[in-house]
Design a protein around this motif. Structure first.
Motif, mmCIF file in Angstrom:
data_model
loop_
_atom_site.group_PDB
_atom_site.id
_atom_site.type_symbol
_atom_site.label_atom_id
_atom_site.label_comp_id
_atom_site.label_asym_id
_atom_site.label_seq_id
_atom_site.Cartn_x
_atom_site.Cartn_y
_atom_site.Cartn_z
ATOM 1 N N ALA A 209 -14.594 -19.946 15.969
ATOM 2 C CA ALA A 209 -15.570 -18.859 16.061
ATOM 3 C C ALA A 209 -16.941 -19.401 16.485
ATOM 4 C CB ALA A 209 -15.667 -18.126 14.728
ATOM 5 N N MET A 210 -17.289 -20.597 15.981
ATOM 6 C CA MET A 210 -18.561 -21.216 16.382
ATOM 7 C C MET A 210 -18.502 -21.645 17.842
ATOM 8 S SD MET A 210 -19.859 -23.644 13.336
ATOM 9 C CE MET A 210 -19.729 -23.142 11.637
ATOM 10 N N MET A 211 -17.357 -22.167 18.240
ATOM 11 C CA MET A 211 -17.204 -22.611 19.633
ATOM 12 C C MET A 211 -17.360 -21.432 20.587
ATOM 13 S SD MET A 211 -13.964 -24.445 21.469
ATOM 14 C CE MET A 211 -13.147 -22.910 21.861
ATOM 15 N N LYS A 212 -16.777 -20.300 20.219
ATOM 16 C CA LYS A 212 -16.846 -19.108 21.082
ATOM 17 C C LYS A 212 -18.123 -18.317 20.856
ATOM 18 C CE LYS A 212 -11.919 -18.416 20.619
ATOM 19 N NZ LYS A 212 -11.148 -17.564 19.716
ATOM 20 N N GLN A 213 -19.015 -18.865 20.027
ATOM 21 C CA GLN A 213 -20.293 -18.225 19.711
ATOM 22 C C GLN A 213 -20.126 -16.842 19.097
ATOM 23 O OE1 GLN A 213 -22.525 -18.504 23.377
ATOM 24 N NE2 GLN A 213 -22.926 -20.673 23.050
ATOM 25 N N GLN A 214 -19.035 -16.656 18.369
ATOM 26 C CA GLN A 214 -18.851 -15.417 17.614
ATOM 27 C C GLN A 214 -19.535 -15.558 16.266
ATOM 28 O OE1 GLN A 214 -14.625 -15.581 17.559
ATOM 29 N NE2 GLN A 214 -14.370 -14.458 19.473
ATOM 30 N N GLN A 215 -19.874 -16.798 15.968
ATOM 31 C CA GLN A 215 -20.540 -17.124 14.704
ATOM 32 C C GLN A 215 -21.574 -18.187 15.057
ATOM 33 O OE1 GLN A 215 -17.629 -18.014 11.616
ATOM 34 N NE2 GLN A 215 -19.055 -19.335 10.548
ATOM 35 N N PRO A 216 -22.823 -18.083 14.503
ATOM 36 C CA PRO A 216 -23.844 -19.065 14.882
ATOM 37 C C PRO A 216 -23.433 -20.488 14.494
ATOM 38 C CG PRO A 216 -24.662 -17.577 13.157
ATOM 39 C CD PRO A 216 -23.303 -17.103 13.524
ATOM 40 N N PHE A 217 -23.812 -21.453 15.341
ATOM 41 C CA PHE A 217 -23.478 -22.837 15.028
ATOM 42 C C PHE A 217 -24.237 -23.279 13.781
ATOM 43 C CE2 PHE A 217 -24.209 -27.447 15.336
ATOM 44 C CZ PHE A 217 -22.885 -27.850 15.313
ATOM 45 N N ASP A 218 -23.530 -23.922 12.886
ATOM 46 C CA ASP A 218 -24.107 -24.385 11.629
ATOM 47 C C ASP A 218 -23.516 -25.775 11.388
ATOM 48 O OD1 ASP A 218 -24.337 -24.987 8.860
ATOM 49 O OD2 ASP A 218 -24.475 -22.860 8.338
ATOM 50 N N LEU A 219 -24.340 -26.806 11.588
ATOM 51 C CA LEU A 219 -23.826 -28.177 11.532
ATOM 52 C C LEU A 219 -23.158 -28.528 10.198
ATOM 53 C CD1 LEU A 219 -23.501 -30.837 13.182
ATOM 54 C CD2 LEU A 219 -25.711 -31.554 12.258
ATOM 55 N N PRO A 220 -23.839 -28.283 9.046
ATOM 56 C CA PRO A 220 -23.168 -28.635 7.778
ATOM 57 C C PRO A 220 -21.853 -27.866 7.569
ATOM 58 C CG PRO A 220 -25.502 -28.157 7.402
ATOM 59 C CD PRO A 220 -25.218 -27.797 8.830
ATOM 60 N N LEU B 122 -18.010 -29.040 20.005
ATOM 61 C CA LEU B 122 -16.919 -28.304 19.352
ATOM 62 C C LEU B 122 -15.659 -28.174 20.196
ATOM 63 C CD1 LEU B 122 -18.789 -25.473 17.406
ATOM 64 C CD2 LEU B 122 -17.587 -27.440 16.453
ATOM 65 N N ARG B 123 -15.831 -28.141 21.504
ATOM 66 C CA ARG B 123 -14.664 -28.012 22.371
ATOM 67 C C ARG B 123 -13.730 -29.217 22.186
ATOM 68 N NH1 ARG B 123 -13.664 -24.131 25.825
ATOM 69 N NH2 ARG B 123 -15.720 -23.237 25.488
ATOM 70 N N ASN B 124 -14.352 -30.390 22.154
ATOM 71 C CA ASN B 124 -13.567 -31.611 21.933
ATOM 72 C C ASN B 124 -12.942 -31.644 20.536
ATOM 73 O OD1 ASN B 124 -12.600 -34.310 22.316
ATOM 74 N ND2 ASN B 124 -14.365 -35.019 21.126
ATOM 75 N N VAL B 125 -13.704 -31.176 19.551
ATOM 76 C CA VAL B 125 -13.188 -31.121 18.177
ATOM 77 C C VAL B 125 -11.936 -30.234 18.125
ATOM 78 C CG1 VAL B 125 -13.675 -30.199 15.852
ATOM 79 C CG2 VAL B 125 -15.406 -31.563 17.043
ATOM 80 N N MET B 126 -12.053 -29.036 18.712
ATOM 81 C CA MET B 126 -10.929 -28.092 18.699
ATOM 82 C C MET B 126 -9.725 -28.658 19.441
ATOM 83 S SD MET B 126 -11.625 -25.380 16.978
ATOM 84 C CE MET B 126 -10.471 -24.120 17.523
ATOM 85 N N ALA B 127 -9.993 -29.299 20.574
ATOM 86 C CA ALA B 127 -8.890 -29.833 21.379
ATOM 87 C C ALA B 127 -8.181 -30.959 20.638
ATOM 88 C CB ALA B 127 -9.416 -30.317 22.731
#
Ligand code: HEC
Length: 145
Positions: A48-59, A125-130
């Motif tokens: 959801a963060m990757m697709k910007q459906q949810q704001p990025f939140d590092l922690p 995040l794209r790399n994390v998801m992949a």
């Protein structure tokens, strides 16, 4: 408003997880299914963060990756008993080659540890998801119906 949306999303995730597990009688099977569903809900947060459906939140992102690592570190233990249930999707071959199976779980734990410490911003995040998604798939394609 934002926290309202987030809580509605998490309630619906919990509800669908409960639904997916209804009818499972074996307790060990139930436990490992719940752990797997928790992996999926943490992946959903990252997605959801990757697709910007949810704001990025590092922690929050780091916590989701860590949680996936913790859950995969428990995979060897939660599958140690050859528990069966008509609802289970686990292939019996898991217990014929249990070392191979746990190696895949350990690889995911290692990836998660590394990714959570190197994560800096939404562009990662794209790399994390992949990477994480690839590890889930690698095990599922071999050991899940
Ligand atoms: C080492 C192997 C392995 C890895 C790694 C793995 N899984 Fe699984 N997963 C399984 C097996 C086996 C099952 C089937 C369990 C059963 O039905 O008894 C399963 C089932 C599931 C289920 C269905 C649970 C249910 O309620 O029936 C989900 C969702 C899931 N995995 C998500 C993930 C996600 C997301 C990842 C990666 C972040 C992941 N898994 C990594 C082996 C693995």
């Amino acid at each position: 408003m934002r926290s309202f949306v987030v809580s509605v999303v998490s309630i619906s995730l919990v509800a669908s997880a409960v639904f997916a597990h209804s009818g499972v009688k074996n307790e060990d099977v139930m436990k490992r299914m719940k752990q797997m569903s928790e992996m999926a809900s943490n992946m959903k947060v990252l997605g959801a963060m990757m697709k910007q459906q949810q704001p990025f939140d590092l922690p929050l992102a780091k916590a989701a990756i860590s949680k996936i690592g913790e859950l995969s570190a428990e995979t060897g233990k939660s599958f140690a008993t050859k528990a069966e249930d008509p609802k289970s999707e686990a292939k019996p071959i898991i217990w014929d080659e249990f070392d191979e199976f746990t190696k895949l779980a350990d690889a995911l734990t290692k990836d998660a540890l590394q990714l959570q410490s190197s994560l800096k911003g939404p562009e990662d995040l794209r790399n994390v998801m992949a990477t994480l998604g690839g590890a889930c798939k690698q095990c599922h394609s071999k050991y899940r119906e």
